[in-house]
Design an enzyme around this catalytic site. Structure first.
Site, PDB file in Angstrom:
ATOM      1  N   LYS A 112       0.850  -1.200   0.000  1.00  0.00           N
ATOM      2  CA  LYS A 112       0.000   0.000   0.000  1.00  0.00           C
ATOM      3  C   LYS A 112       0.880   1.243   0.000  1.00  0.00           C
ATOM      4  O   LYS A 112       1.543   1.555   0.977  1.00  0.00           O
ATOM      5  CB  LYS A 112      -0.920   0.045   1.222  1.00  0.00           C
ATOM      6  CG  LYS A 112      -1.995   1.107   0.986  1.00  0.00           C
ATOM      7  CD  LYS A 112      -2.481   1.835   2.198  1.00  0.00           C
ATOM      8  CE  LYS A 112      -1.711   2.987   2.688  1.00  0.00           C
ATOM      9  NZ  LYS A 112      -1.864   4.257   1.979  1.00  0.00           N
ATOM     10  N   CYS A 140      13.497  10.955   6.517  1.00  0.00           N
ATOM     11  CA  CYS A 140      13.415  10.439   7.893  1.00  0.00           C
ATOM     12  C   CYS A 140      14.713  10.674   8.645  1.00  0.00           C
ATOM     13  O   CYS A 140      14.712  10.954   9.839  1.00  0.00           O
ATOM     14  CB  CYS A 140      13.093   8.952   7.857  1.00  0.00           C
ATOM     15  SG  CYS A 140      14.214   8.042   6.787  1.00  0.00           S
ATOM     16  N   GLU A 185       9.969  15.739  15.322  1.00  0.00           N
ATOM     17  CA  GLU A 185      10.262  15.657  13.895  1.00  0.00           C
ATOM     18  C   GLU A 185       9.337  16.616  13.126  1.00  0.00           C
ATOM     19  O   GLU A 185       8.118  16.538  13.254  1.00  0.00           O
ATOM     20  CB  GLU A 185      10.023  14.223  13.410  1.00  0.00           C
ATOM     21  CG  GLU A 185      10.382  14.044  11.960  1.00  0.00           C
ATOM     22  CD  GLU A 185      10.063  12.650  11.432  1.00  0.00           C
ATOM     23  OE1 GLU A 185       8.976  12.122  11.720  1.00  0.00           O
ATOM     24  OE2 GLU A 185      10.904  12.105  10.698  1.00  0.00           O
ATOM     25  N   GLU A 233      10.254   1.071  10.245  1.00  0.00           N
ATOM     26  CA  GLU A 233      11.224   2.140   9.955  1.00  0.00           C
ATOM     27  C   GLU A 233      10.478   3.446  10.192  1.00  0.00           C
ATOM     28  O   GLU A 233       9.606   3.819   9.410  1.00  0.00           O
ATOM     29  CB  GLU A 233      11.681   2.071   8.493  1.00  0.00           C
ATOM     30  CG  GLU A 233      12.395   0.795   8.110  1.00  0.00           C
ATOM     31  CD  GLU A 233      13.862   0.774   8.524  1.00  0.00           C
ATOM     32  OE1 GLU A 233      14.327   1.753   9.145  1.00  0.00           O
ATOM     33  OE2 GLU A 233      14.517  -0.230   8.254  1.00  0.00           O
TER      34      GLU A 233
HETATM   35  P1  NAP Z   1       2.426   7.959   8.007  1.00  0.00           P
HETATM   36  O1  NAP Z   1       1.371   8.950   8.140  1.00  0.00           O
HETATM   37  O2  NAP Z   1       2.772   7.128   9.177  1.00  0.00           O
HETATM   38  O3  NAP Z   1       2.030   7.043   6.781  1.00  0.00           O
HETATM   39  C1  NAP Z   1       2.836   5.997   6.279  1.00  0.00           C
HETATM   40  C2  NAP Z   1       1.970   5.014   5.545  1.00  0.00           C
HETATM   41  O4  NAP Z   1       1.093   4.370   6.468  1.00  0.00           O
HETATM   42  C3  NAP Z   1       1.056   5.644   4.510  1.00  0.00           C
HETATM   43  O5  NAP Z   1       0.925   4.757   3.424  1.00  0.00           O
HETATM   44  C4  NAP Z   1      -0.242   5.787   5.286  1.00  0.00           C
HETATM   45  O6  NAP Z   1      -1.378   5.945   4.490  1.00  0.00           O
HETATM   46  C5  NAP Z   1      -0.264   4.504   6.075  1.00  0.00           C
HETATM   47  N1  NAP Z   1      -1.092   4.534   7.268  1.00  0.00           N
HETATM   48  C6  NAP Z   1      -1.633   5.600   7.925  1.00  0.00           C
HETATM   49  N2  NAP Z   1      -2.333   5.192   9.005  1.00  0.00           N
HETATM   50  C7  NAP Z   1      -2.235   3.844   9.039  1.00  0.00           C
HETATM   51  C8  NAP Z   1      -2.720   2.834   9.938  1.00  0.00           C
HETATM   52  N3  NAP Z   1      -3.439   3.137  11.002  1.00  0.00           N
HETATM   53  N4  NAP Z   1      -2.404   1.550   9.681  1.00  0.00           N
HETATM   54  C9  NAP Z   1      -1.643   1.213   8.621  1.00  0.00           C
HETATM   55  N5  NAP Z   1      -1.158   2.120   7.733  1.00  0.00           N
HETATM   56  C10 NAP Z   1      -1.439   3.417   7.947  1.00  0.00           C
HETATM   57  O7  NAP Z   1       3.800   8.618   7.545  1.00  0.00           O
HETATM   58  P2  NAP Z   1       3.987   9.615   6.340  1.00  0.00           P
HETATM   59  O8  NAP Z   1       3.481  10.936   6.790  1.00  0.00           O
HETATM   60  O9  NAP Z   1       3.473   9.044   5.068  1.00  0.00           O
HETATM   61  O10 NAP Z   1       5.585   9.622   6.218  1.00  0.00           O
HETATM   62  C11 NAP Z   1       6.388  10.409   6.987  1.00  0.00           C
HETATM   63  C12 NAP Z   1       6.996   9.618   8.136  1.00  0.00           C
HETATM   64  O11 NAP Z   1       7.712   8.486   7.640  1.00  0.00           O
HETATM   65  C13 NAP Z   1       8.020  10.410   8.896  1.00  0.00           C
HETATM   66  O12 NAP Z   1       7.827  10.252  10.270  1.00  0.00           O
HETATM   67  C14 NAP Z   1       9.344   9.797   8.474  1.00  0.00           C
HETATM   68  O13 NAP Z   1      10.377   9.955   9.389  1.00  0.00           O
HETATM   69  C15 NAP Z   1       8.986   8.393   8.256  1.00  0.00           C
HETATM   70  N6  NAP Z   1       9.947   7.722   7.378  1.00  0.00           N
HETATM   71  C16 NAP Z   1      10.833   6.832   7.933  1.00  0.00           C
HETATM   72  C17 NAP Z   1      11.778   6.198   7.131  1.00  0.00           C
HETATM   73  C18 NAP Z   1      12.756   5.223   7.727  1.00  0.00           C
HETATM   74  O14 NAP Z   1      13.389   4.494   6.961  1.00  0.00           O
HETATM   75  N7  NAP Z   1      12.920   5.164   9.041  1.00  0.00           N
HETATM   76  C19 NAP Z   1      11.812   6.447   5.759  1.00  0.00           C
HETATM   77  C20 NAP Z   1      10.885   7.353   5.228  1.00  0.00           C
HETATM   78  C21 NAP Z   1       9.952   7.975   6.051  1.00  0.00           C
HETATM   79  P3  NAP Z   1      -1.804   7.457   4.095  1.00  0.00           P
HETATM   80  O15 NAP Z   1      -0.766   7.960   3.196  1.00  0.00           O
HETATM   81  O16 NAP Z   1      -3.104   7.377   3.456  1.00  0.00           O
HETATM   82  O17 NAP Z   1      -1.853   8.222   5.379  1.00  0.00           O
END
Ligand code: NAP
Ligand code: MG
Length: 482
Positions: A186, A294, A391, A260
């Site tokens: 997804k 991230c 963050e 991650e």
């Molecule tokens: P997010 O809001 O947590 O969303 C990540 C993914 O999860 C999206 O596909 C999202 O769908 C989905 N999602 C949302 N709620 C969910 C739930 N309850 N159950 C399962 N899936 C769910 O994060 P983001 O805003 O897209 O990305 C930014 C974050 O990612 C930052 O905190 C960043 O640090 C982190 N990140 C970490 C790494 C690493 O390698 N450590 C790499 C890249 C990014 P939707 O898009 O529809 O909300």
């Protein structure tokens, strides 16, 4: 001290090459299937707020169809192939991605807002390299884990964020398939298009139906996938808050999990560092991809004796940074990924000022349409300030000073996160000393944001657990029975 912004002629990458469809269905069992939900959502180009395409929204019933397709493909086809046969498919996918790299780069930039220079030179080549790299491992898994009994897990649910859409897909899909698993992925709602283009590539590669399934949608689609009872493994990259929810949802199940998550990484400049190189490194560490990274070096610690000099050079450098149309090859900082993320960043900037920080932004003009944010520096920031702790996921850097090594180690480690860190110094011994004591998954020395498929990546503390990339990335997709 002030320098006028460059006045360069626009140098736009043409999007004419792209063959975008008006509407995208779900990619399940090797076919495009209309969603049972009958619902669609729009994908927006954040650089001008125009609509790019309508995308299917998968509900619980849709995710169930996808998981069933993945299970059937696992049992009947994929788990029966030899590693060499799986490797051939992965090589084919890697080559097709490379052939269509330009199209993928333009699509990534249109859908997500990142500068074309980055999607062209960083995201897409790295994504291809991940497939090449794991294709090479597919027939050598037993050598990778000599003396251990290994087998594939089954069906993997993979959920990716919007900051590196195709690259995060590659980090997950390539090792999963190499190890003999099938996947349901997804992508993030604001950046689904390169994952859908990847589905076309899987078709072109003749990948057996059901081995890769792409279900697009919002967070609830991800939650439905996580809750599905016939999933063996969940790989999630995203925010710490959602990561915690997923961890709770997996309690009491046998699902294998890797997370991650977020970061608030420290970038440390010691007084013996090559200063111009360090300043350029700081710019790359936080303003690369609008700070949507991230492991962005969002907390800068500068040794007191050189702090004034570093700050002056940073301000000078920011005056020549190009913020604007992501398709322009001159652009350094493109569009913020979504309106919601821009609002989040602006809220943090206001909070930084309210908490007593001194703000600096260059005098550049922002485009009148689309979501843009000026690169922002904050000085006079307390260690406890919200902008130094949380963050922001945008182009905002906090700058603090330090006198001794003990002090900077304490400050750098004073964070709930532990994803990455940077150290700038002339002395190898200091690099080794600091990197031993920094609680971060990656420590870059005299560089930043360098990635390679062969090196593992992942965090400590609230930045998650498990590693992606390298040989370590294989073990997340294997069962060990001795
Ligand atoms: P997010 O809001 O947590 O969303 C990540 C993914 O999860 C999206 O596909 C999202 O769908 C989905 N999602 C949302 N709620 C969910 C739930 N309850 N159950 C399962 N899936 C769910 O994060 P983001 O805003 O897209 O990305 C930014 C974050 O990612 C930052 O905190 C960043 O640090 C982190 N990140 C970490 C790494 C690493 O390698 N450590 C790499 C890249 C990014 P939707 O898009 O529809 O909300
Ligand atoms: Mg979009």
């Amino acid at each position: 001290m002030s320098q006028k912004n460059w006045n360069l002629e626009p140098s736009l990458e043409s999007a004419a090459l792209l063959k975008l469809q008006d509407q995208y269905e779900l990619f399940i069992d090797g076919k495009w299937q209309a969603p049972l939900s009958k619902k669609y959502f729009d994908s927006i180009n954040p650089s001008d707020e125009s609509k790019l395409a309508k995308i299917a929204w998968a509900n619980e019933a849709d995710t169930d169809v996808a998981v069933k397709a993945a299970r059937t493909a696992y049992e009947n086809v994929w788990s029966k192939l030899s590693g060499a046969q799986r490797g051939k498919y992965l090589f084919r996918i890697a080559r097709l991605m490379q052939e269509q790299a330009k199209e993928l780069a333009i699509l990534e930039t249109l859908d997500g807002g990142k500068p074309i220079r980055e999607s062209r030179d960083v995201d897409i080549p790295l994504a291809c390299n991940h497939f090449f790299y794991y294709a090479g491992w597919a027939d050598k898994l037993q050598e990778a884990f000599a003396g251990q009994q290994i087998s594939s897990l089954g069906v993997a649910a993979q959920i990716t964020p919007w900051n590196f859409p195709l690259l995060m897909l590659a980090w997950k899909v390539a090792p999963a398939l190499a190890c003999g698993n099938t996947v349901v992925l997804k992508p993030a709602e604001t950046t689904s298009l390169t994952a859908l283009k990847f589905a076309e590539i899987c078709q072109q590669a003749g990948l057996p139906a059901g081995v890769v399934n792409i279900v697009t949608g919002y967070g609830d689609t991800g939650a439905a996938l996580v809750a599905h009872t016939d999933i063996d493994k969940i790989a999630f990259t995203g925010s710490t808050a959602v990561g915690k929810q997923i961890q709770k949802a997996c309690l009491g199940t046998s699902k294998k999990l890797t997370l991650e998550l977020g970061g608030k990484s420290a970038n440390i400049i010691l007084e013996d560092a090559p200063i111009d190189q360090a300043v350029e490194g700081v710019i790359n560490a936080i303003f690369f991809n609008q700070g949507h990274v991230c492991c962005a070096g969002s907390r800068l610690y500068v040794q007191e004796s050189i702090a004034a000099q570093v700050l002056a050079k940073l301000k000078f450098r920011l005056q020549s940074i190009y913020v604007g149309n992501p398709l322009d090859k001159n652009t350094d900082i493109g569009a913020i990924n979504s309106k919601k993320q821009l609002e989040t960043i602006e809220r943090y900037i206001k909070l930084g000022i309210a908490e007593g920080g001194q703000i600096y932004q260059p005098t550049c003009e922002l485009p009148s349409k689309g979501y843009y944010c000026k690169p922002t520096l904050f000085t006079d920031v307390a260690q406890s300030a919200t902008i130094a702790q949380e963050e922001i996921f945008g182009p905002v850097l906090t700058i603090q000073t330090f006198r001794t090594m003990e002090e900077v180690i304490q400050k750098a480690n004073n964070s709930p996160y532990g994803l990455a860190a940077g150290v700038w110094t002339d002395k190898g011994s200091r690099i080794f000393g600091l990197s031993q004591q920094l609680r971060a998954g990656v420590v870059w020395a005299n560089t930043y944001n360098k990635f390679d498929p062969a090196s593992p990546f992942g965090g400590y503390k609230e930045s998650g657990f498990g590693r992606e990339g390298g040989r370590h990335g294989l073990s997340a997709y294997l069962k060990f029975s001795n």
